[in-house]
Design a protein around this motif. Structure first.
Motif, PDB file in Angstrom:
ATOM      1  N   ILE A   1       0.979  -1.068   0.020  1.00 34.71           N
ATOM      2  CA  ILE A   1       0.201   0.050  -0.046  1.00 34.71           C
ATOM      3  C   ILE A   1       0.855   1.336   0.041  1.00 34.71           C
ATOM      4  O   ILE A   1       0.645   2.026  -0.633  1.00 34.71           O
ATOM      5  N   GLN A   2       1.969   1.246   0.854  1.00 39.72           N
ATOM      6  CA  GLN A   2       2.814   2.357   0.751  1.00 39.72           C
ATOM      7  C   GLN A   2       3.375   2.746  -0.681  1.00 39.72           C
ATOM      8  O   GLN A   2       3.487   3.680  -1.135  1.00 39.72           O
ATOM      9  N   GLU A   3       3.747   1.696  -1.284  1.00 38.04           N
ATOM     10  CA  GLU A   3       4.277   1.834  -2.678  1.00 38.04           C
ATOM     11  C   GLU A   3       3.366   2.180  -3.643  1.00 38.04           C
ATOM     12  O   GLU A   3       3.631   3.123  -4.604  1.00 38.04           O
TER      13      GLU A   3
ATOM     14  N   PHE B   1      -4.624   1.578   4.668  1.00 36.77           N
ATOM     15  CA  PHE B   1      -3.153   1.454   5.261  1.00 36.77           C
ATOM     16  C   PHE B   1      -3.485   1.842   6.672  1.00 36.77           C
ATOM     17  O   PHE B   1      -3.138   0.780   7.631  1.00 36.77           O
ATOM     18  N   GLU B   2      -4.315   2.604   7.051  1.00 35.96           N
ATOM     19  CA  GLU B   2      -4.496   3.134   8.686  1.00 35.96           C
ATOM     20  C   GLU B   2      -5.265   1.707   9.061  1.00 35.96           C
ATOM     21  O   GLU B   2      -4.954   1.263  10.386  1.00 35.96           O
ATOM     22  N   PHE B   3      -6.268   0.952   8.603  1.00 35.60           N
ATOM     23  CA  PHE B   3      -7.014  -0.183   9.144  1.00 35.60           C
ATOM     24  C   PHE B   3      -5.860  -1.134   9.401  1.00 35.60           C
ATOM     25  O   PHE B   3      -5.736  -1.737  10.307  1.00 35.60           O
ATOM     26  N   LEU B   4      -4.900  -1.336   8.402  1.00 37.94           N
ATOM     27  CA  LEU B   4      -3.802  -2.471   8.504  1.00 37.94           C
ATOM     28  C   LEU B   4      -2.882  -2.081   9.844  1.00 37.94           C
ATOM     29  O   LEU B   4      -2.247  -3.072  10.356  1.00 37.94           O
ATOM     30  N   GLU B   5      -2.471  -0.963   9.811  1.00 34.07           N
ATOM     31  CA  GLU B   5      -1.609  -0.510  10.947  1.00 34.07           C
ATOM     32  C   GLU B   5      -2.524  -0.825  12.399  1.00 34.07           C
ATOM     33  O   GLU B   5      -1.705  -1.054  13.120  1.00 34.07           O
ATOM     34  N   GLU B   6      -3.717  -0.530  12.344  1.00 32.49           N
ATOM     35  CA  GLU B   6      -4.309  -0.613  13.597  1.00 32.49           C
ATOM     36  C   GLU B   6      -4.366  -2.289  13.982  1.00 32.49           C
ATOM     37  O   GLU B   6      -4.427  -2.893  14.823  1.00 32.49           O
ATOM     38  N   SER B   7      -4.646  -3.042  12.550  1.00 31.88           N
ATOM     39  CA  SER B   7      -4.505  -4.564  12.777  1.00 31.88           C
ATOM     40  C   SER B   7      -3.294  -4.762  13.423  1.00 31.88           C
ATOM     41  O   SER B   7      -3.068  -6.118  14.260  1.00 31.88           O
ATOM     42  N   ALA B   8      -2.096  -4.313  12.630  1.00 27.75           N
ATOM     43  CA  ALA B   8      -0.816  -4.977  13.266  1.00 27.75           C
ATOM     44  C   ALA B   8      -0.716  -4.425  14.675  1.00 27.75           C
ATOM     45  O   ALA B   8       0.021  -5.504  15.521  1.00 27.75           O
ATOM     46  N   ALA B   9      -0.999  -3.541  15.222  1.00 27.43           N
ATOM     47  CA  ALA B   9      -1.177  -3.055  16.772  1.00 27.43           C
ATOM     48  C   ALA B   9      -1.917  -3.992  17.256  1.00 27.43           C
ATOM     49  O   ALA B   9      -1.408  -4.455  18.688  1.00 27.43           O
ATOM     50  N   LEU B  10      -2.939  -4.616  16.989  1.00 25.20           N
ATOM     51  CA  LEU B  10      -3.894  -5.277  17.640  1.00 25.20           C
ATOM     52  C   LEU B  10      -3.158  -6.746  17.663  1.00 25.20           C
ATOM     53  O   LEU B  10      -3.071  -7.453  18.586  1.00 25.20           O
TER      54      LEU B  10
END
Length: 149
Positions: A23-25, A64-73
């Motif tokens: 996603i960043q790419e 991307f923000e959803f995936l970042e939250e998923s990674a934190a979880l």
């Protein structure tokens, strides 16, 4: 079937990180494309193309923000322990599927499809606290719990 829970958890983490990188790419490419198009003000389609790219970038940022939250979880859930009942962090082997509780999305581990399920998913509500040998039903389908790790 041989199950290596730690390998499955590692594969999920890799899968999640790859999705974040992709996603960043994609966002980087869109920003570059927007910069190139910004120099082409004479184009009739400039405004519509610009708006389309902005919309796509917004969608990617949200994902991307959803995936970042998923990674934190993911990092807050204890996947290192073995469980004897279905709880967050458990790996559940049924007669038809393998579920990793706490994360959503499908991924492959050693060629086997793993179904990540959120604790807010209806299927989790039905399988929560089930033990080996017990069954649960969702949408008219019954699952037999063969193993819980």
């Amino acid at each position: 079937m041989e199950i290596n829970k730690q390998r499955i958890v590692t594969d999920y983490k890799t899968h999640l990180n790859e999705r974040l990188i992709n996603i960043q790419e994609d966002m980087r490419r869109l920003r570059e494309a927007a910069g190139i198009n910004a120099d082409d003000n004479m184009s009739e389609n400039y405004e519509s193309n610009k708006q389309e790219m902005l919309n796509e970038m917004s969608d990617l940022q949200t994902h991307f923000e959803f995936l970042e939250e998923s990674a934190a979880l993911f990092n807050r859930i204890d996947y290192g322990s073995d469980f004897d009942e279905v709880l967050p962090g458990a790996l559940v082997v049924t007669d038809t599927h393998v579920f990793l509780v706490g994360m959503s999305g499908e991924f492959l581990s050693d060629g086997k499809k793993i179904h990540g399920i959120s604790t807010s998913a209806p299927i989790y509500a039905q399988m929560k606290n089930k033990k080996q040998g017990e069954s649960f039903s969702v949408n008219g389908r019954t699952y037999q719990v063969r193993e819980v790790y």
